[in-house]
Every structure is written in C-alpha cells, then in structure tokens.
Design an enzyme around this catalytic site. Structure first.
Site, short mmCIF file in Angstrom:
data_model
loop_
_atom_site.label_atom_id
_atom_site.label_comp_id
_atom_site.label_asym_id
_atom_site.label_seq_id
_atom_site.Cartn_x
_atom_site.Cartn_y
_atom_site.Cartn_z
N GLY A 17 50.54 -2.23 64.43
CA GLY A 17 51.31 -1.17 63.78
C GLY A 17 52.57 -1.69 63.11
N PHE A 18 53.10 -2.82 63.61
CA PHE A 18 54.29 -3.37 62.97
C PHE A 18 53.91 -4.03 61.65
CE2 PHE A 18 57.24 -6.76 61.94
CZ PHE A 18 58.46 -6.12 62.07
N ASN A 64 55.59 8.37 65.96
CA ASN A 64 55.03 8.13 64.63
C ASN A 64 53.77 8.94 64.43
OD1 ASN A 64 52.44 6.34 64.00
ND2 ASN A 64 53.22 5.70 66.01
N ARG A 65 53.58 9.37 63.19
CA ARG A 65 52.32 10.01 62.81
C ARG A 65 51.87 9.43 61.47
NH1 ARG A 65 55.92 14.71 62.87
NH2 ARG A 65 56.66 15.21 60.77
N GLY A 116 49.12 7.72 60.60
CA GLY A 116 47.75 8.01 60.18
C GLY A 116 47.09 6.86 59.43
N PHE A 117 47.25 5.65 59.96
CA PHE A 117 46.57 4.46 59.40
C PHE A 117 46.85 4.27 57.91
CE2 PHE A 117 42.80 4.48 62.66
CZ PHE A 117 43.66 4.04 63.64
N ASN A 177 40.28 -0.11 67.85
CA ASN A 177 41.28 0.93 68.13
C ASN A 177 40.62 2.30 68.06
OD1 ASN A 177 43.47 2.59 68.34
ND2 ASN A 177 44.32 2.10 66.33
N SER A 229 44.35 5.81 68.44
CA SER A 229 45.48 6.34 67.68
C SER A 229 45.37 7.85 67.60
CB SER A 229 45.50 5.75 66.27
OG SER A 229 46.00 4.44 66.32
N ASN A 235 46.72 9.85 65.45
CA ASN A 235 47.07 10.43 64.15
C ASN A 235 45.92 10.48 63.15
OD1 ASN A 235 49.83 10.77 64.93
ND2 ASN A 235 50.03 8.55 64.78
N THR A 236 44.71 10.11 63.57
CA THR A 236 43.52 10.31 62.74
C THR A 236 42.66 11.33 63.49
OG1 THR A 236 43.58 8.08 61.82
CG2 THR A 236 41.46 9.20 61.76
N LYS A 242 41.09 -0.88 72.73
CA LYS A 242 42.44 -0.33 72.97
C LYS A 242 42.35 1.16 73.25
CE LYS A 242 47.13 -0.17 71.07
NZ LYS A 242 48.02 -0.67 70.03
N SER A 284 48.48 0.48 76.61
CA SER A 284 47.80 1.55 75.94
C SER A 284 48.42 1.78 74.55
CB SER A 284 47.96 2.85 76.74
OG SER A 284 49.31 3.32 76.62
N ASN A 285 47.81 2.72 73.85
CA ASN A 285 48.37 3.21 72.59
C ASN A 285 49.49 4.22 72.88
OD1 ASN A 285 48.48 3.84 69.73
ND2 ASN A 285 46.37 3.07 69.65
N GLY A 287 57.66 3.48 73.26
CA GLY A 287 58.97 3.03 73.74
C GLY A 287 59.20 3.41 75.18
N SER A 325 58.12 -0.90 69.96
CA SER A 325 59.23 0.05 69.78
C SER A 325 60.58 -0.50 70.22
CB SER A 325 58.95 1.34 70.56
OG SER A 325 57.78 1.94 70.09
C1 LIG Z 1 55.33 2.97 64.16
C2 LIG Z 1 54.15 2.62 65.01
C3 LIG Z 1 52.92 2.39 64.40
C4 LIG Z 1 51.81 2.04 65.19
N1 LIG Z 1 50.61 1.79 64.58
C5 LIG Z 1 49.56 1.38 65.33
C6 LIG Z 1 48.33 1.05 64.72
O1 LIG Z 1 48.18 1.07 63.50
N2 LIG Z 1 47.29 0.67 65.52
C7 LIG Z 1 47.41 0.60 66.89
O2 LIG Z 1 46.46 0.24 67.57
N3 LIG Z 1 48.59 0.90 67.49
C8 LIG Z 1 49.64 1.28 66.75
N4 LIG Z 1 50.83 1.58 67.37
C9 LIG Z 1 50.91 1.53 68.84
C10 LIG Z 1 51.49 0.23 69.36
O3 LIG Z 1 50.66 -0.86 69.04
C11 LIG Z 1 51.67 0.30 70.89
O4 LIG Z 1 50.40 0.45 71.49
C12 LIG Z 1 52.57 1.44 71.34
O5 LIG Z 1 53.61 1.67 70.42
C13 LIG Z 1 53.18 1.20 72.71
O6 LIG Z 1 54.00 0.04 72.70
P1 LIG Z 1 55.62 0.12 72.54
O7 LIG Z 1 56.11 1.17 73.49
O8 LIG Z 1 56.09 -1.25 72.87
O9 LIG Z 1 55.86 0.48 71.11
C14 LIG Z 1 51.94 1.94 66.59
C15 LIG Z 1 53.19 2.17 67.19
C16 LIG Z 1 54.28 2.50 66.42
C17 LIG Z 1 55.60 2.74 67.10
#
Ligand SMILES: Cc1cc2nc3c(=O)[nH]c(=O)nc-3n(C[C@H](O)[C@H](O)[C@H](O)COP(=O)(O)O)c2cc1C
Length: 357
Positions: free
Chosen positions: A62-63, A110-111, A113-114, A170, A173, A175-176, A214, A242-243, A265, A316
């Site tokens: 996601g980053f 976040n939302r 949505g890929f 994945n 998520s 948001n899809t 995931k 987890s996600n 976070g 996060s």
């Molecule tokens: C802004 C943002 C975008 C993310 N996009 C994705 C994504 O595209 N695919 C995915 O598997 N997880 C995505 N995640 C989830 C993170 O990979 C992670 O699983 C989740 O944020 C928990 O970790 P953290 O608390 O350290 O952020 C996203 C998270 C954030 C904050």
C-alpha cells in the site's frame, strides 16, 4: 541521520493533505539521494520461504502501490518490501479525500480502493531493478469491475513470476466491494487452486515463487478456521495477518474516526496481534506467518514475533514516527534477542501465543 531528516520533514508533511503528503514522500524517495542504512546485525538475518532476509522488518503493501521505490526502501534499512496491490488494468480508485490521519489515536483510515497503474507499468519498473536483488514481494488483486476475479490473480502470477520474490494474494482489502467474500471457504479454495496452479506452471520454466495469503482482522473465529484449513490443504507458503479493519475500537478519540474505510496503525495493534496468535495456533507450524498491524516500536515488533510472526511489516507508524523508526526497531530487536540469550529470531517465534488467545 534519518531521525534528523524526520524532525524537519514530518511537521511539513503533516501540514498538508494526507494523500499529497504520501505522494510527495514517494516522489522524494524516487529522486533524492538517500543515506545507506548501516549493515544489519547478523543476529537479525533469517531464511524464510527459501528467501534470505537481512532483517525481519518489511514495508507493508500500500505504501508503494506502483513499484516506484523498492530500492529506496531497501536502502533505508527494510529487510524486504511488498509492492502493490497491483491489478491487471490501471484504475483510479475511489473519490478523494480517501486517506485520513488520526493524530490523537496514531492511526490511519484509508479507502483508496486499489488505485494503481496496472500490471504492465509495475512490471517494467520491476524489470529494470531486478538484477539488484533484495526481497521484493508483489501483492496482487482484482480490478473493481472484473467479472472473473480469480482470473485477475492468475494474471498477476503470470505477469510477475519471473521477477517477484514472493506473491501476496490480497483477499482482505475492505475498499473493493465483495473482495473479502473471497475469504469464504469455497471461493477461497477455488481461488487458491487456480493461483497455485499458475504458480506451479510458471515454476516449470523458472523459479518457484512462494505464495502468501493476506487476511482481514475482522474474520470470525469460525471464518478463520475455514481460511486456515483451506490454506493448509491447498499448500500456501505462508500467511500475512492482517490487513486494515472495518471495526472502530471504543477507544478512538479522533473525530475523523467516523470516516469510512480500513483503519490501521496503533488502534489495530491488539486486534491484529490476537488474529496473528489465533492463526499461529491453527497453522501448527505448517508455514510461517508475517505479522502486521500497529507496529510502531521495537516492543510492538517483538510482541508480533512472540505472537507467532517470523517476519513483521509496518506502514502507518511511519506517518507519525518517520523513517528513523526502521533503525530503532531493528536495534530494539537485537537488544531483545541479546537480553534473552537467543541467537536468532526463529527461537522467539510464537513463544507468547497463549497470552494472546
Ligand atoms: C494508505 C494505506 C494503503 C494500503 N493499501 C494496501 C494495499 O493496496 N494492499 C494491501 O494488501 N494492504 C494495504 N494496506 C494495508 C497494510 O499493508 C497493512 O496491512 C495495514 O495497514 C496494517 O499495518 P499498519 O498498522 O502498520 O499500517 C494499506 C494500508 C494503508 C494505511
């Protein structure tokens, strides 16, 4: 060095819109000359999924959705990085604003949505850096308007099999719409059958790439039973727990906590770590786990390991702590190992699972 940089960059980034700040950060990482992180303590090295990791701390998906900065992240000291989620065709994602900082709670919603530029764009970037090595996983997903979602994941395997260190499927998520339904037993079984077939087929002419699943932290325990049973029966190489969560803990203080989307976070830490321990207990050592969700300190990273994670990811916390956090966590992990007289991370994995169940 990074701590010094963070001191100046973070207040600036926090003064602008969250998505813009993110884009600026990626832009800077793409272009600015970066200090190389000090070499990792050999205590942190490990071999997982047949891959060599200099340390167990990775950048979560996601980053770097479009694989713009894998080398910058490895240079900053991450032991591995995961690009994506990448879908076959480019798509814009949801309407803005779609990224929110919860300053008081040290969380993010976040939302997106890929939103991403699709397979072809990411592939050409990854091809140009492939010979540099390092563990770079590719997180694959399905387009929002796809009529055969499993086919989108299979296309991901085919597109990246020669250059992905590992794959993440994945299905979690939020948001899809409908994506998380792929965690339901029969849908997951069919998806994994097709994905692993594609992986095995690709492995006949190239390297065999590990495939990780995931999952969401919002699964009921009966749902988790099903997911782990299917994952074990189909023979995935690992799971990521987890996600982000759709739930909102009562402890949230920020007004922005009502925004729709996935929460990550610090407010996710307890939920995701419980899910990790529950997953570890069900997997019974058949494959390793990556723990992610709310890691913001050496203690949180160590807690993930004791709750069953062999590798740890974060995202996060960087929003609030800056990149200096990476070195702080690694130094803390070395201290935890030394304090216990352990010689490798493996020896601590899962040692506190029962505390979390
Ligand atoms: C802004 C943002 C975008 C993310 N996009 C994705 C994504 O595209 N695919 C995915 O598997 N997880 C995505 N995640 C989830 C993170 O990979 C992670 O699983 C989740 O944020 C928990 O970790 P953290 O608390 O350290 O952020 C996203 C998270 C954030 C904050």
């Amino acid at each position: 060095m990074m701590g010094f940089f963070d001191q100046f960059a973070l207040p600036l980034l926090h003064s602008i819109d969250a998505e813009r700040a993110h884009n600026m950060t990626v832009f800077a990482l793409e272009r600015a000359p970066l200090p190389a992180a000090p070499a990792d303590d050999p205590l942190l090295a490990l071999n997982v999924f047949g891959l060599d990791f200099p340390n167990p701390l990775g950048m979560a998906a996601g980053f770097d959705k479009d694989a713009r900065v894998p080398d910058a992240l490895l240079q900053l000291g991450f032991g591995f990085t995961e690009v994506g989620t990448i879908t076959p065709r480019p798509q814009p994602g949801n309407a803005k604003p779609r990224l929110f900082r919860l300053h008081e709670d040290r969380g993010v919603i976040n939302r997106f949505g890929f939103n991403n530029n699709g397979h072809a764009a990411a592939r050409s970037r990854l091809l140009t850096r492939h010979m540099r090595g390092g563990v770079v996983g590719v997180n694959i997903g399905a387009n929002k308007d796809s009529t055969d979602r499993a086919a989108d994941y299979v296309a991901g395997i085919k597109t990246f099999a020669d250059i992905a260190s590992y794959f993440t499927v994945n299905v979690s998520s939020p948001n899809t719409p409908g994506l998380r339904d792929l965690q339901q037993a029969s849908a997951l079984d069919e998806l994994l059958a097709r994905v692993l077939d594609a992986r095995d087929f690709a492995a006949e002419i190239g390297p065999r790439r590990p495939v990780l699943l995931k999952i969401a932290p919002d699964l009921a325990m009966t749902g988790l039973d099903d997911v782990v049973r299917v994952a074990r029966d189909r023979g995935v190489d690992g799971m990521i727990v987890s996600n982000t969560t759709l739930s909102r803990p009562d402890t949230l203080r920020d007004d922005i906590g009502f925004e729709a989307g996935g929460l990550s976070g610090a407010p996710l830490f307890a939920l995701a770590t419980r899910m990790l321990a529950q997953t570890f207990a069900r997997v019974e050592g058949q494959f390793p786990l990556i723990g992610v969700g709310g890691v913001d300190s050496p203690e949180a990273a160590w807690a993930k390991i004791e709750a069953g994670a062999t590798l740890v990811q974060l995202y996060s916390a960087l929003v609030f702590e800056g990149m200096g956090l990476v070195e702080r966590i690694k130094a803390g992990l070395v201290a935890h190992l030394q304090a216990r007289g352990l010689t490798q991370i493996d020896e601590a994995v899962g040692t506190a699972v029962s505390d979390w169940l």
